[in-house]
Design an enzyme around this catalytic site. Structure first.
Site, PDB file in Angstrom:
ATOM      1  N   GLY A   1      64.439  59.362 -65.907  1.00  0.00           N
ATOM      2  CA  GLY A   1      64.224  57.921 -65.786  1.00  0.00           C
ATOM      3  C   GLY A   1      63.919  57.315 -67.123  1.00  0.00           C
ATOM      4  CB  CYS A   2      62.164  58.379 -70.089  1.00  0.00           C
ATOM      5  SG  CYS A   2      60.799  58.719 -68.995  1.00  0.00           S
TER       6      CYS A   2
END
Lengths: 411, 105
Positions: free
Chosen positions: B103-104
């Site tokens: 997600g990063c």
């Protein structure tokens, strides 16, 4: 006869429908393809970036979905109510059940501003807007027209988001927009991100930070937005930023039916093998684009590269051949920087965005991580490429794999 | 093969610097990892989050996001930021000996 069901007729679903029709004919696979999507119109999402600044029109970015999927393929215009992966069927919003032999999920990601405390309360669509929806982008356009000075804050609430560079582009375009109107000295622009830099990958983060500085846009990092109160965003560790006009990039989720099924993660993104794009749980399910949990950017270029891998793997799957561990996280994005210039990044799971020339090593003509006019024209031209080459799954001179050719690592 | 040494213990790490083999994890090691990211003392709240993350990872094979942590770990998002300043999901995963959350991107 093999029933191939495609959920979603956006970028991924449309390309897959057209691609699999061709594959089926070429390999004699007898695919019977059906597409399901609740919307009649196909929205070219990159256009949402330009809409608030009056730099594109609805006509250019919104077209009937039917036009971009081969006429022999039926489209059911309905939402998906539920998926029973064990029973291999999908129930539509109208109660109809569709059984499948192969399922492809391309239902994208959607924004959820209501999940941030206070965001959609009083002030929503008055001086707080998103531009990731058509309505938000249109309303923001009107609000910007009436904005004659004050603090404009562009805020990413949390990752993952679609098109991680779009918020930066929107800051750059806002700078150019207010310069054009002779108001730039009356508008303070701040870019507030949960990341620890302007971008996730170090070399590009440095380049973008310099562009922000040049344009006098304040960069506030590691700001994890917890709530909105009045004209203030407040982080979980109680830092505050005041705004007169807030452009929020809200939390993102996958589709509800994915979240409710046993194939998704907590946010509703389909758990897939990041190289084969096959479901981790059910071999006959594949997913692509924003709908997956693959650790790649949620961007149209990614979807396009993934569609080639998914297409090949579905052919292999029905022939009982081993799947290609083929998708490398390749992403390729033009980044509009204002004043008719743009930069370009090309990267993957393993290769971060680096400077160089693209697509041909040493020749270009496009330049990576450099602001040029040609990149800007490339970005504008891409809209036409999207509608008339990409969606019909015609050939494009950009390979699905990311390579180091033409790139170099600066000291 | 990358390794890291903390408090006399040497262990393998992945390309992000996170513990490579979840099985190498122990409460002993968690304390060293915590100290490495500036958490001087592991309190009850820290353990609650770290153990929840490990449990989740062993069950689902991925690291939970901050939103899931806030909803399901028994510790509110606000407390999470007090316990693991700036990046709760990132830091707690580091201490829990599981991969950095996706997600990063």
């Amino acid at each position: 006869m093999r029933r191939v069901l495609i959920l979603g007729a956006g970028t991924g679903g449309s390309i897959m429908a057209n691609r699999l029709r061709k594959e089926s004919r070429r390999h004699g696979l007898g695919f019977e393809i059906t597409v399901v999507d609740p919307e009649a119109q196909h929205l070219y999402q990159p256009g949402l970036l330009f809409l608030p600044f009056g730099q594109t029109t609805l006509k250019k970015i919104l077209k009937p979905k039917r036009r971009f999927i081969h006429k022999s393929i039926p489209i059911f215009e309905s939402p998906v109510a539920s998926l029973d992966a064990a029973a291999k069927h999908v129930v539509l919003g109208n109660g109809q059940t569709l059984a499948y032999d192969i399922l492809i999920i391309g239902t994208g990601a959607k924004v959820a501003p209501e999940e941030t405390e206070g965001m959609t309360g009083e002030g929503w669509y008055q001086n707080r807007f998103d531009f990731y929806t058509l309505e938000g982008a249109q309303r923001l356009q009107a609000a910007l027209k009436n904005f004659t000075g004050g603090h404009l804050v562009i805020n990413i609430v949390d990752m993952p988001i679609k098109c991680p560079v779009a918020p930066l582009e929107s800051a750059f375009l806002a700078d150019a927009y207010f310069k054009r109107r002779g108001l730039r000295d009356k508008v303070k622009i701040s870019y507030v991100t949960p990341l620890d830099a302007a971008f996730t990958k170090p070399v590009a983060a440095g380049v973008f930070k310099d562009i922000l500085t040049t344009k006098n846009i304040e960069l506030i990092t590691e700001f994890n937005t917890g709530r909105v109160e009045g004209n203030q965003i407040i982080s979980w560790d109680e830092r505050t930023v005041d705004f007169d006009l807030l452009v929020t990039i809200p939390l993102h989720n996958g589709a509800d039916f994915v979240k409710a099924s046993d194939i998704g993660d907590d946010l509703g993104f389909v758990r897939v093998d990041k190289e084969t794009l096959q479901s981790e749980k059910y071999p006959e399910i594949f997913a692509l684009g924003d709908a997956t949990n693959a650790p790649a950017s949620k961007a149209g270029s990614v979807t396009h590269f993934e569609s080639e891998t998914v297409g090949d793997n579905i052919v292999r799957f029905v022939k009982n051949q081993e799947l290609l561990k083929d998708f490398d996280g390749h992403s390729n994005c033009f980044i509009e920087t204002g004043g008719s210039k743009a930069t370009l990044i090309d990267f993957s799971y393993d290769i971060e965005p680096l400077p160089g020339k693209f697509p041909y090593s040493g020749i270009g003509p496009l330049r990576l991580l450099k602001e040029t006019r040609l990149n800007h024209w490339g970005k504008l031209a891409f809209r036409l490429i999207y509608w008339y080459i990409l969606l019909p799954a015609r050939w494009l001179p950009i390979g699905r794999h990311c390579t180091m050719k033409g790139k170099y690592r600066p000291n | 093969m990358a390794t890291k040494t903390l408090g006399g213990k040497t262990f393998e790490v992945d390309e992000q610097g996170y513990l490579k083999n979840t099985a190498d994890w122990s409460e002993e090691l968690a304390k060293l990892l915590a100290a490495d990211v500036g958490i001087a003392e592991m309190q009850e709240g820290h353990w609650k989050v770290v153990k929840y993350m490990r449990e989740r990872f062993l069950k689902n094979g991925d690291s939970p996001s901050i939103r899931t942590l806030g909803k399901d770990s028994g510790v509110t998002t606000k407390e999470l930021y007090a316990l693991f300043p700036k990046g709760p999901a990132k830091l707690a995963a580091y201490v829990a000996g599981i991969p950095k959350p996706r997600g990063c991107i």
